[in-house]
Design a protein around this motif. Structure first.
Motif, PDB file in Angstrom:
ATOM      1  N   VAL A   1       0.832  -1.196   0.000  1.00 19.30           N
ATOM      2  CA  VAL A   1       0.000   0.000   0.000  1.00 19.30           C
ATOM      3  C   VAL A   1       0.870   1.251   0.000  1.00 19.30           C
ATOM      4  O   VAL A   1       0.622   2.212  -0.741  1.00 19.30           O
ATOM      5  CB  VAL A   1      -0.930  -0.005   1.227  1.00 19.30           C
ATOM      6  CG1 VAL A   1      -1.638   1.329   1.371  1.00 19.30           C
ATOM      7  CG2 VAL A   1      -1.958  -1.117   1.103  1.00 19.30           C
ATOM      8  N   ALA A   2       1.906   1.244   0.830  1.00 16.72           N
ATOM      9  CA  ALA A   2       2.801   2.397   0.913  1.00 16.72           C
ATOM     10  C   ALA A   2       3.477   2.666  -0.428  1.00 16.72           C
ATOM     11  O   ALA A   2       3.646   3.822  -0.834  1.00 16.72           O
ATOM     12  CB  ALA A   2       3.851   2.162   2.001  1.00 16.72           C
ATOM     13  N   MET A   3       3.840   1.606  -1.148  1.00 22.61           N
ATOM     14  CA  MET A   3       4.491   1.776  -2.434  1.00 22.61           C
ATOM     15  C   MET A   3       3.547   2.340  -3.493  1.00 22.61           C
ATOM     16  O   MET A   3       3.974   3.029  -4.415  1.00 22.61           O
ATOM     17  CB  MET A   3       5.062   0.437  -2.909  1.00 22.61           C
ATOM     18  CG  MET A   3       6.324  -0.002  -2.172  1.00 22.61           C
ATOM     19  SD  MET A   3       7.711   1.151  -2.357  1.00 22.61           S
ATOM     20  CE  MET A   3       7.552   2.130  -0.858  1.00 22.61           C
TER      21      MET A   3
ATOM     22  N   ALA B   1      -0.127  10.764   3.823  1.00 21.08           N
ATOM     23  CA  ALA B   1      -0.992   9.810   3.124  1.00 21.08           C
ATOM     24  C   ALA B   1      -0.525   8.380   3.350  1.00 21.08           C
ATOM     25  O   ALA B   1      -1.337   7.470   3.575  1.00 21.08           O
ATOM     26  CB  ALA B   1      -1.012  10.129   1.633  1.00 21.08           C
ATOM     27  N   MET B   2       0.796   8.160   3.298  1.00 19.16           N
ATOM     28  CA  MET B   2       1.344   6.823   3.520  1.00 19.16           C
ATOM     29  C   MET B   2       1.057   6.346   4.939  1.00 19.16           C
ATOM     30  O   MET B   2       0.694   5.184   5.159  1.00 19.16           O
ATOM     31  CB  MET B   2       2.852   6.822   3.243  1.00 19.16           C
ATOM     32  CG  MET B   2       3.201   6.994   1.778  1.00 19.16           C
ATOM     33  SD  MET B   2       4.985   7.239   1.502  1.00 19.16           S
ATOM     34  CE  MET B   2       5.615   5.630   1.952  1.00 19.16           C
ATOM     35  N   ILE B   3       1.201   7.252   5.903  1.00 19.01           N
ATOM     36  CA  ILE B   3       0.916   6.898   7.293  1.00 19.01           C
ATOM     37  C   ILE B   3      -0.554   6.543   7.457  1.00 19.01           C
ATOM     38  O   ILE B   3      -0.911   5.556   8.121  1.00 19.01           O
ATOM     39  CB  ILE B   3       1.292   8.060   8.241  1.00 19.01           C
ATOM     40  CG1 ILE B   3       2.807   8.258   8.255  1.00 19.01           C
ATOM     41  CG2 ILE B   3       0.781   7.782   9.654  1.00 19.01           C
ATOM     42  CD1 ILE B   3       3.259   9.482   9.035  1.00 19.01           C
ATOM     43  N   GLY B   4      -1.417   7.303   6.828  1.00 24.19           N
ATOM     44  CA  GLY B   4      -2.856   7.065   6.955  1.00 24.19           C
ATOM     45  C   GLY B   4      -3.298   5.734   6.381  1.00 24.19           C
ATOM     46  O   GLY B   4      -4.022   4.971   7.040  1.00 24.19           O
ATOM     47  N   VAL B   5      -2.860   5.445   5.162  1.00 30.73           N
ATOM     48  CA  VAL B   5      -3.317   4.201   4.529  1.00 30.73           C
ATOM     49  C   VAL B   5      -2.704   2.964   5.191  1.00 30.73           C
ATOM     50  O   VAL B   5      -3.360   1.930   5.333  1.00 30.73           O
ATOM     51  CB  VAL B   5      -3.030   4.199   3.014  1.00 30.73           C
ATOM     52  CG1 VAL B   5      -3.822   5.281   2.318  1.00 30.73           C
ATOM     53  CG2 VAL B   5      -1.544   4.338   2.720  1.00 30.73           C
TER      54      VAL B   5
ATOM     55  N   MET C   1      -4.949  -1.769  11.086  1.00 30.68           N
ATOM     56  CA  MET C   1      -5.909  -1.726  12.180  1.00 30.68           C
ATOM     57  C   MET C   1      -6.310  -3.135  12.627  1.00 30.68           C
ATOM     58  O   MET C   1      -6.648  -3.352  13.787  1.00 30.68           O
ATOM     59  CB  MET C   1      -7.160  -0.949  11.759  1.00 30.68           C
ATOM     60  CG  MET C   1      -7.004   0.556  11.761  1.00 30.68           C
ATOM     61  SD  MET C   1      -6.758   1.213  13.429  1.00 30.68           S
ATOM     62  CE  MET C   1      -6.685   2.974  13.076  1.00 30.68           C
ATOM     63  N   ARG C   2      -6.258  -4.086  11.706  1.00 30.54           N
ATOM     64  CA  ARG C   2      -6.627  -5.459  12.063  1.00 30.54           C
ATOM     65  C   ARG C   2      -5.699  -6.027  13.125  1.00 30.54           C
ATOM     66  O   ARG C   2      -6.074  -6.953  13.858  1.00 30.54           O
ATOM     67  CB  ARG C   2      -6.604  -6.355  10.831  1.00 30.54           C
ATOM     68  CG  ARG C   2      -5.212  -6.699  10.322  1.00 30.54           C
ATOM     69  CD  ARG C   2      -5.257  -7.420   8.989  1.00 30.54           C
ATOM     70  NE  ARG C   2      -3.969  -7.978   8.611  1.00 30.54           N
ATOM     71  CZ  ARG C   2      -2.964  -7.272   8.103  1.00 30.54           C
ATOM     72  NH1 ARG C   2      -3.103  -5.964   7.918  1.00 30.54           N
ATOM     73  NH2 ARG C   2      -1.818  -7.860   7.792  1.00 30.54           N
ATOM     74  N   MET C   3      -4.481  -5.481  13.229  1.00 35.39           N
ATOM     75  CA  MET C   3      -3.536  -5.979  14.213  1.00 35.39           C
ATOM     76  C   MET C   3      -3.994  -5.688  15.642  1.00 35.39           C
ATOM     77  O   MET C   3      -3.568  -6.360  16.581  1.00 35.39           O
ATOM     78  CB  MET C   3      -2.145  -5.370  13.975  1.00 35.39           C
ATOM     79  CG  MET C   3      -1.449  -5.894  12.723  1.00 35.39           C
ATOM     80  SD  MET C   3      -1.168  -7.677  12.841  1.00 35.39           S
ATOM     81  CE  MET C   3      -0.491  -8.027  11.222  1.00 35.39           C
ATOM     82  N   LEU C   4      -4.851  -4.679  15.819  1.00 34.22           N
ATOM     83  CA  LEU C   4      -5.407  -4.421  17.145  1.00 34.22           C
ATOM     84  C   LEU C   4      -6.237  -5.616  17.606  1.00 34.22           C
ATOM     85  O   LEU C   4      -6.137  -6.063  18.758  1.00 34.22           O
ATOM     86  CB  LEU C   4      -6.285  -3.161  17.111  1.00 34.22           C
ATOM     87  CG  LEU C   4      -5.568  -1.829  16.885  1.00 34.22           C
ATOM     88  CD1 LEU C   4      -6.584  -0.707  16.739  1.00 34.22           C
ATOM     89  CD2 LEU C   4      -4.619  -1.525  18.036  1.00 34.22           C
TER      90      LEU C   4
ATOM     91  N   GLY D   1      -9.944   3.664  -2.068  1.00 33.39           N
ATOM     92  CA  GLY D   1      -8.757   3.549  -1.226  1.00 33.39           C
ATOM     93  C   GLY D   1      -8.736   2.270  -0.422  1.00 33.39           C
ATOM     94  O   GLY D   1      -9.345   1.267  -0.797  1.00 33.39           O
ATOM     95  N   TYR D   2      -8.076   2.331   0.744  1.00 27.57           N
ATOM     96  CA  TYR D   2      -7.874   1.131   1.543  1.00 27.57           C
ATOM     97  C   TYR D   2      -8.660   1.120   2.846  1.00 27.57           C
ATOM     98  O   TYR D   2      -8.451   0.251   3.685  1.00 27.57           O
ATOM     99  CB  TYR D   2      -6.377   0.951   1.835  1.00 27.57           C
ATOM    100  CG  TYR D   2      -5.593   0.627   0.587  1.00 27.57           C
ATOM    101  CD1 TYR D   2      -5.444  -0.681   0.172  1.00 27.57           C
ATOM    102  CD2 TYR D   2      -5.043   1.639  -0.191  1.00 27.57           C
ATOM    103  CE1 TYR D   2      -4.736  -0.985  -0.979  1.00 27.57           C
ATOM    104  CE2 TYR D   2      -4.340   1.348  -1.346  1.00 27.57           C
ATOM    105  CZ  TYR D   2      -4.190   0.038  -1.735  1.00 27.57           C
ATOM    106  OH  TYR D   2      -3.501  -0.265  -2.888  1.00 27.57           O
TER     107      TYR D   2
END
Length: 233
Positions: free
Chosen positions: A63-65, A79-83, A89-92, A213-214
């Motif tokens: 995604v970052a790429m 934007a990279m941090i956000g996506v 978030m699933r890691m929570l 988006g993601y």
């Protein structure tokens, strides 16, 4: 002090690595593809090695790429941090599910070990825990194995980047979704999982259609978790 029913051993670590071994071809393929993408995006070899080994989050790296561009501006960074945050978030939820096990382990061991948390070793560790295993080396060994294979495999991918002008022409763009789809197979235990997966998929598709988006990954994960918690078999 650890409770007596929770241990860690070399044998447990080896078992965790062995359980992850069948997935090695998929891990290698994903890392090779990431190396190729990173090279085509203009990252140096050192930058590729660092983002691959220090971030160690396959989907987020891809995604970052997609967002990354040169020159790198503050807007792109945000934007990279956000996506990537949305994807991870699933890691929570995944991390919370390990609490009954790793919650009995000292913090100085638990938090460094969480760096090696992946969908694969989490899935296998939870399966072993439900079978009565209390050696958390199964989790750690699996994570270390995945990280090692992932870190090494990016090298040939990076140098192959200049030789592959269009990864989609070789079907490399479907490697990531195919890998995660395969991980779902051992998770299925009945109608409860089926319904929650359908809810997750439906919400994710709707979000993608309406927002793009993601964010669909985040909304789908939350919807699936809520559905799984409240739907009965």
């Amino acid at each position: 002090m650890l409770k007596k029913n929770v241990t860690i051993s070399l044998e447990g670590c080896v078992r965790g690595a062995a359980l992850c071994f069948p997935a090695a071809p998929g891990i290698i393929a994903l890392s090779v593809v990431f190396g190729t993408v990173a090279a085509q995006k203009g990252l140096t070899f050192l930058e590729t090695i660092m983002i691959n080994s220090l971030v160690f989050a396959g989907a987020s790296q891809f995604v970052a790429m997609e967002v990354y561009g040169s020159p790198l501006t503050w807007g792109l960074v945000i934007a990279m941090i956000g996506v990537t945050a949305a994807v991870n978030m699933r890691m929570l939820l995944i991390g919370a599910s390990l609490r009954p096990w790793l919650g009995q382990v000292p913090a100085w061991q638990t938090y460094p070990a969480l760096f090696f948390l992946t969908d694969l070793n989490w899935l296998l560790a939870i399966s072993e825990y439900e079978k009565g295993t209390r050696d958390w080396g199964v989790y750690l060994g699996g994570g270390l194995f995945c990280w090692s294979i992932w870190s090494l495999s990016v090298v040939p991918g990076y140098f192959a980047g200049s030789l592959i002008s269009d990864p989609k022409a070789f079907g490399l763009d479907v490697v990531l979704p195919a890998f995660f789809a395969a991980l779902l197979v051992p998770l299925w235990k009945g109608n409860r999982q089926t319904y929650s997966w359908l809810v997750a998929g439906g919400v994710a598709c709707l979000t993608w259609y309406l927002v793009g988006g993601y964010w669909s990954i985040f909304t789908g994960a939350v919807a699936g978790a809520v559905a799984g918690a409240y739907l009965d078999d």
